[in-house]
Design a protein around this motif. Structure first.
Motif, PDB file in Angstrom:
ATOM      1  N   THR A 113       0.828  -1.200   0.000  1.00  0.00           N
ATOM      2  CA  THR A 113       0.000   0.000   0.000  1.00  0.00           C
ATOM      3  C   THR A 113       0.867   1.257   0.000  1.00  0.00           C
ATOM      4  OG1 THR A 113      -1.777  -1.153   1.195  1.00  0.00           O
ATOM      5  CG2 THR A 113      -1.773   1.262   1.296  1.00  0.00           C
ATOM      6  N   LEU A 114       0.477   2.220  -0.816  1.00  0.00           N
ATOM      7  CA  LEU A 114       1.043   3.565  -0.777  1.00  0.00           C
ATOM      8  C   LEU A 114      -0.101   4.539  -0.549  1.00  0.00           C
ATOM      9  CD1 LEU A 114       3.645   3.745  -3.701  1.00  0.00           C
ATOM     10  CD2 LEU A 114       4.089   3.420  -1.260  1.00  0.00           C
ATOM     11  N   ASP A 115       0.122   5.540   0.264  1.00  0.00           N
ATOM     12  CA  ASP A 115      -0.922   6.477   0.666  1.00  0.00           C
ATOM     13  C   ASP A 115      -0.384   7.902   0.471  1.00  0.00           C
ATOM     14  OD1 ASP A 115      -3.176   7.610   1.870  1.00  0.00           O
ATOM     15  OD2 ASP A 115      -3.139   6.228   3.568  1.00  0.00           O
ATOM     16  N   GLY A 116      -1.288   8.869   0.556  1.00  0.00           N
ATOM     17  CA  GLY A 116      -0.866  10.268   0.443  1.00  0.00           C
ATOM     18  C   GLY A 116      -0.458  10.650  -0.971  1.00  0.00           C
ATOM     19  N   LEU A 117      -1.095  10.031  -1.970  1.00  0.00           N
ATOM     20  CA  LEU A 117      -0.731  10.272  -3.367  1.00  0.00           C
ATOM     21  C   LEU A 117      -1.548  11.388  -4.014  1.00  0.00           C
ATOM     22  CD1 LEU A 117      -0.304   6.532  -4.355  1.00  0.00           C
ATOM     23  CD2 LEU A 117       1.495   8.263  -4.516  1.00  0.00           C
ATOM     24  N   GLY A 118      -2.335  12.108  -3.207  1.00  0.00           N
ATOM     25  CA  GLY A 118      -3.139  13.200  -3.735  1.00  0.00           C
ATOM     26  C   GLY A 118      -2.354  14.487  -3.872  1.00  0.00           C
ATOM     27  N   ALA A 119      -3.081  15.586  -3.907  1.00  0.00           N
ATOM     28  CA  ALA A 119      -2.461  16.903  -4.109  1.00  0.00           C
ATOM     29  C   ALA A 119      -1.691  17.343  -2.871  1.00  0.00           C
ATOM     30  CB  ALA A 119      -3.526  17.934  -4.447  1.00  0.00           C
ATOM     31  N   ASP A 120      -0.691  18.183  -3.087  1.00  0.00           N
ATOM     32  CA  ASP A 120       0.020  18.814  -1.984  1.00  0.00           C
ATOM     33  C   ASP A 120      -0.765  20.042  -1.533  1.00  0.00           C
ATOM     34  OD1 ASP A 120       1.950  19.362  -0.115  1.00  0.00           O
ATOM     35  OD2 ASP A 120       3.457  20.065  -1.541  1.00  0.00           O
ATOM     36  N   GLY A 121      -0.606  20.401  -0.285  1.00  0.00           N
ATOM     37  CA  GLY A 121      -1.316  21.544   0.277  1.00  0.00           C
ATOM     38  C   GLY A 121      -1.231  21.500   1.783  1.00  0.00           C
ATOM     39  N   ALA A 122      -2.260  21.999   2.453  1.00  0.00           N
ATOM     40  CA  ALA A 122      -2.257  22.012   3.920  1.00  0.00           C
ATOM     41  C   ALA A 122      -3.640  22.424   4.418  1.00  0.00           C
ATOM     42  CB  ALA A 122      -1.187  22.967   4.457  1.00  0.00           C
ATOM     43  N   GLY A 123      -3.796  22.411   5.736  1.00  0.00           N
ATOM     44  CA  GLY A 123      -5.014  22.922   6.361  1.00  0.00           C
ATOM     45  C   GLY A 123      -6.176  21.965   6.386  1.00  0.00           C
ATOM     46  N   ALA A 124      -5.926  20.666   6.288  1.00  0.00           N
ATOM     47  CA  ALA A 124      -7.023  19.701   6.325  1.00  0.00           C
ATOM     48  C   ALA A 124      -7.879  19.908   7.568  1.00  0.00           C
ATOM     49  CB  ALA A 124      -6.471  18.281   6.298  1.00  0.00           C
ATOM     50  N   HIS A 125      -9.196  19.870   7.379  1.00  0.00           N
ATOM     51  CA  HIS A 125     -10.171  19.950   8.471  1.00  0.00           C
ATOM     52  C   HIS A 125     -10.236  21.336   9.105  1.00  0.00           C
ATOM     53  CE1 HIS A 125     -10.116  15.283   9.293  1.00  0.00           C
ATOM     54  NE2 HIS A 125     -10.115  15.576   7.996  1.00  0.00           N
ATOM     55  N   THR A 126      -9.686  22.357   8.456  1.00  0.00           N
ATOM     56  CA  THR A 126      -9.715  23.710   9.009  1.00  0.00           C
ATOM     57  C   THR A 126     -10.346  24.675   8.010  1.00  0.00           C
ATOM     58  OG1 THR A 126      -7.620  24.587   8.126  1.00  0.00           O
ATOM     59  CG2 THR A 126      -7.480  23.155  10.071  1.00  0.00           C
ATOM     60  N   SER A 127     -10.525  25.900   8.436  1.00  0.00           N
ATOM     61  CA  SER A 127     -11.080  26.918   7.541  1.00  0.00           C
ATOM     62  C   SER A 127     -10.001  27.571   6.680  1.00  0.00           C
ATOM     63  CB  SER A 127     -11.806  28.002   8.356  1.00  0.00           C
ATOM     64  OG  SER A 127     -10.919  28.604   9.282  1.00  0.00           O
ATOM     65  N   GLU A 128      -8.801  26.982   6.683  1.00  0.00           N
ATOM     66  CA  GLU A 128      -7.718  27.448   5.813  1.00  0.00           C
ATOM     67  C   GLU A 128      -7.213  26.301   4.934  1.00  0.00           C
ATOM     68  OE1 GLU A 128      -6.489  30.584   5.348  1.00  0.00           O
ATOM     69  OE2 GLU A 128      -8.181  31.205   6.589  1.00  0.00           O
ATOM     70  N   GLU A 129      -8.097  25.418   4.547  1.00  0.00           N
ATOM     71  CA  GLU A 129      -7.709  24.244   3.753  1.00  0.00           C
ATOM     72  C   GLU A 129      -7.435  24.651   2.306  1.00  0.00           C
ATOM     73  OE1 GLU A 129      -9.523  19.825   2.586  1.00  0.00           O
ATOM     74  OE2 GLU A 129     -10.321  20.938   4.296  1.00  0.00           O
ATOM     75  N   TYR A 130      -6.291  24.202   1.769  1.00  0.00           N
ATOM     76  CA  TYR A 130      -5.957  24.580   0.397  1.00  0.00           C
ATOM     77  C   TYR A 130      -5.084  23.522  -0.260  1.00  0.00           C
ATOM     78  CZ  TYR A 130      -1.279  25.895   2.099  1.00  0.00           C
ATOM     79  OH  TYR A 130      -0.024  25.870   2.664  1.00  0.00           O
ATOM     80  N   ILE A 131      -5.026  23.571  -1.590  1.00  0.00           N
ATOM     81  CA  ILE A 131      -4.069  22.787  -2.364  1.00  0.00           C
ATOM     82  C   ILE A 131      -3.113  23.734  -3.065  1.00  0.00           C
ATOM     83  CG2 ILE A 131      -5.607  20.838  -2.740  1.00  0.00           C
ATOM     84  CD1 ILE A 131      -5.997  21.954  -5.653  1.00  0.00           C
ATOM     85  N   LEU A 132      -1.941  23.217  -3.411  1.00  0.00           N
ATOM     86  CA  LEU A 132      -0.987  23.947  -4.233  1.00  0.00           C
ATOM     87  C   LEU A 132      -1.254  23.594  -5.690  1.00  0.00           C
ATOM     88  CD1 LEU A 132       2.230  23.383  -2.101  1.00  0.00           C
ATOM     89  CD2 LEU A 132       0.852  25.475  -2.244  1.00  0.00           C
ATOM     90  N   VAL A 133      -1.595  24.597  -6.476  1.00  0.00           N
ATOM     91  CA  VAL A 133      -2.002  24.348  -7.861  1.00  0.00           C
ATOM     92  C   VAL A 133      -0.924  23.619  -8.642  1.00  0.00           C
ATOM     93  CG1 VAL A 133      -2.678  25.447 -10.032  1.00  0.00           C
ATOM     94  CG2 VAL A 133      -3.554  26.336  -7.858  1.00  0.00           C
ATOM     95  N   ASP A 134       0.329  24.007  -8.426  1.00  0.00           N
ATOM     96  CA  ASP A 134       1.388  23.416  -9.242  1.00  0.00           C
ATOM     97  C   ASP A 134       1.713  21.967  -8.872  1.00  0.00           C
ATOM     98  OD1 ASP A 134       2.812  23.697  -6.889  1.00  0.00           O
ATOM     99  OD2 ASP A 134       4.257  25.141  -7.672  1.00  0.00           O
ATOM    100  N   SER A 135       1.033  21.419  -7.869  1.00  0.00           N
ATOM    101  CA  SER A 135       1.232  20.007  -7.532  1.00  0.00           C
ATOM    102  C   SER A 135       0.277  19.089  -8.287  1.00  0.00           C
ATOM    103  CB  SER A 135       1.047  19.787  -6.023  1.00  0.00           C
ATOM    104  OG  SER A 135      -0.324  19.838  -5.642  1.00  0.00           O
ATOM    105  N   VAL A 136      -0.799  19.645  -8.822  1.00  0.00           N
ATOM    106  CA  VAL A 136      -1.881  18.803  -9.351  1.00  0.00           C
ATOM    107  C   VAL A 136      -1.469  18.060 -10.617  1.00  0.00           C
ATOM    108  CG1 VAL A 136      -4.230  18.811 -10.273  1.00  0.00           C
ATOM    109  CG2 VAL A 136      -3.666  20.209  -8.269  1.00  0.00           C
ATOM    110  N   ALA A 137      -0.949  18.757 -11.611  1.00  0.00           N
ATOM    111  CA  ALA A 137      -0.625  18.108 -12.885  1.00  0.00           C
ATOM    112  C   ALA A 137       0.485  17.066 -12.745  1.00  0.00           C
ATOM    113  CB  ALA A 137      -0.266  19.152 -13.941  1.00  0.00           C
TER     114      ALA A 137
END
Length: 382
Positions: free
Chosen positions: A344-368
């Motif tokens: 199993t490998l996990d955490g393969l989604g987008a980079d970012g921060a703020g999970a479960h908070t009102s400052e949750e975001y992704i870094l756009v340049d990580s998606v592609a």
């Protein structure tokens, strides 16, 4: 197939779809709202020529959506891959119109559940679309499961996850990346307990000697539980909530504790769980009831999982990504697959921060680049 590059990903189109997904608010307990998003995902998967199965939700939770690159067939010489995603979030309805609207600034996109984990869910679907379309008449054996209740421990989807995992050669989980793009290669097991302490009520002023304080006994239990913490072993035991008593002038007859334990391996699980289940106050006139247990078993990195990481690391390097693996105390559906012995490998989604908070975001340049990595990894395994 030839390896995909970040430039092969239509990022504007992907982000436009991601906005649609984020703007459907999907708190876990609201099965109808989770299903609103599931219908959107289902329609896209069918339009892409993928095979879709939908399992009706239970207990008020949403449906389980299973998307396959090929019709379900008996086992063959194909290597099969299970990809796990969830459509539910922790954010209540109204978060989008309140503290966390969709907004783009400084290379970040904010929104409820965008990081944990709607971006990863969409990236997984798009990676599957790309791999399937490029495979032509020989589609790989890939199953992508969208569950509706991960944020509450996957109570209704665990069975389906484990059933699918038993036939898989590898499992990939598109939970968000951590700490600058790291992926997760191990997770602690998660145990949850509800402890009820019962004493005897009496008047605190006129007959205190007749009472047996459940709160005082519970306080001793709290100290005993906190003493189980062992940073060297990676064991954490936390009394997260406590409630008891009926009035300021009443010896309290009842007190309840909510306990969270994080355990890195099977040995610590056996040790700590037994100590919690048998905890006592030493007072024969105080009763203690312990309910609960393991919610997610420990996810320990196996030798096969290490080899899978090395494959991912090489593919990431080809994309200019220095892939780093890390262990974390948080649980995910990857705990279930790893516990069954599936690499199993996990955490393969987008980079970012703020999970479960009102400052949750992704870094756009990580998606592609990370979508390309997912597609290349799926192809390499299958």
């Amino acid at each position: 197939m030839s390896k995909l590059r970040a430039t092969d990903i239509d990022l504007p189109a992907l982000l436009a779809t991601l906005r649609q997904w984020v703007e459907i608010e999907t708190p876990t307990p609201d099965g109808a709202r989770v299903n609103d998003l599931a219908r959107l995902v289902e329609a896209r998967a069918l339009a892409s020529g993928l095979h879709v199965e939908r399992t009706a939700g239970q207990g008020g939770f949403g449906d389980i959506l299973t998307v396959r690159s090929m019709a379900k067939t008996p086992a063959s010489n194909r290597r099969s891959v299970l990809v796990l995603a969830h459509l539910d979030t922790v954010h209540p309805v109204g978060t989008l119109a309140g503290p966390l609207p969709w907004r783009e600034e400084d290379g970040r996109i904010y929104g409820p559940g965008i990081y944990d984990m709607k971006a990863g869910a969409l990236m997984a679907l798009h990676a599957l679309e790309l791999v399937t379309s490029r495979a032509g008449d020989s589609p790989p054996d890939i199953t992508l499961m969208f569950v509706p209740d991960e944020e509450m421990g996957s109570p209704t989807s665990r069975g389906a996850i484990e059933s699918a995992a038993r036939g898989a050669d590898a499992a990939l989980v598109v939970e968000p990346a951590r700490e600058g793009g790291k992926i997760v290669v191990a997770r602690k097991g998660v145990a949850m307990f509800d402890i009820t302490v019962r004493g005897r009520a009496s008047h605190a002023g006129t007959r205190p000697q007749d009472g047996r304080s459940a709160i005082r006994a519970a306080a001793r239990i709290v100290l005993a539980l906190e003493a189980l913490n062992d940073p060297e072993r990676g064991v954490t035991v936390t009394v997260g909530m406590i409630e008891g008593g009926t009035g300021r002038n009443v010896i309290p007859a009842l007190c309840r504790l909510s306990v969270d334990a994080r355990l890195p391996d099977a040995a610590s699980e056996a040790d700590i769980l037994e100590k919690i289940r048998t905890i006592e106050t030493g007072d024969p006139e105080i009763s203690v009831t312990v309910e609960g247990g393991i919610n997610r078993p420990a996810y320990v990195q196996s030798d096969a999982a290490k080899a899978l990481f090395e494959t991912a690391h090489a593919l990431a390097a080809d994309l200019g990504i220095d892939l780093v693996g890390m262990a974390t105390g948080g649980g995910s559906d990857g705990n279930f697959t790893a516990a069954l012995g599936v690499p199993t490998l996990d955490g393969l989604g987008a980079d970012g921060a703020g999970a479960h908070t009102s400052e949750e975001y992704i870094l756009v340049d990580s998606v592609a680049p990370r979508t390309a990595l997912l597609a290349n990894l799926l192809d390499a395994i299958a």
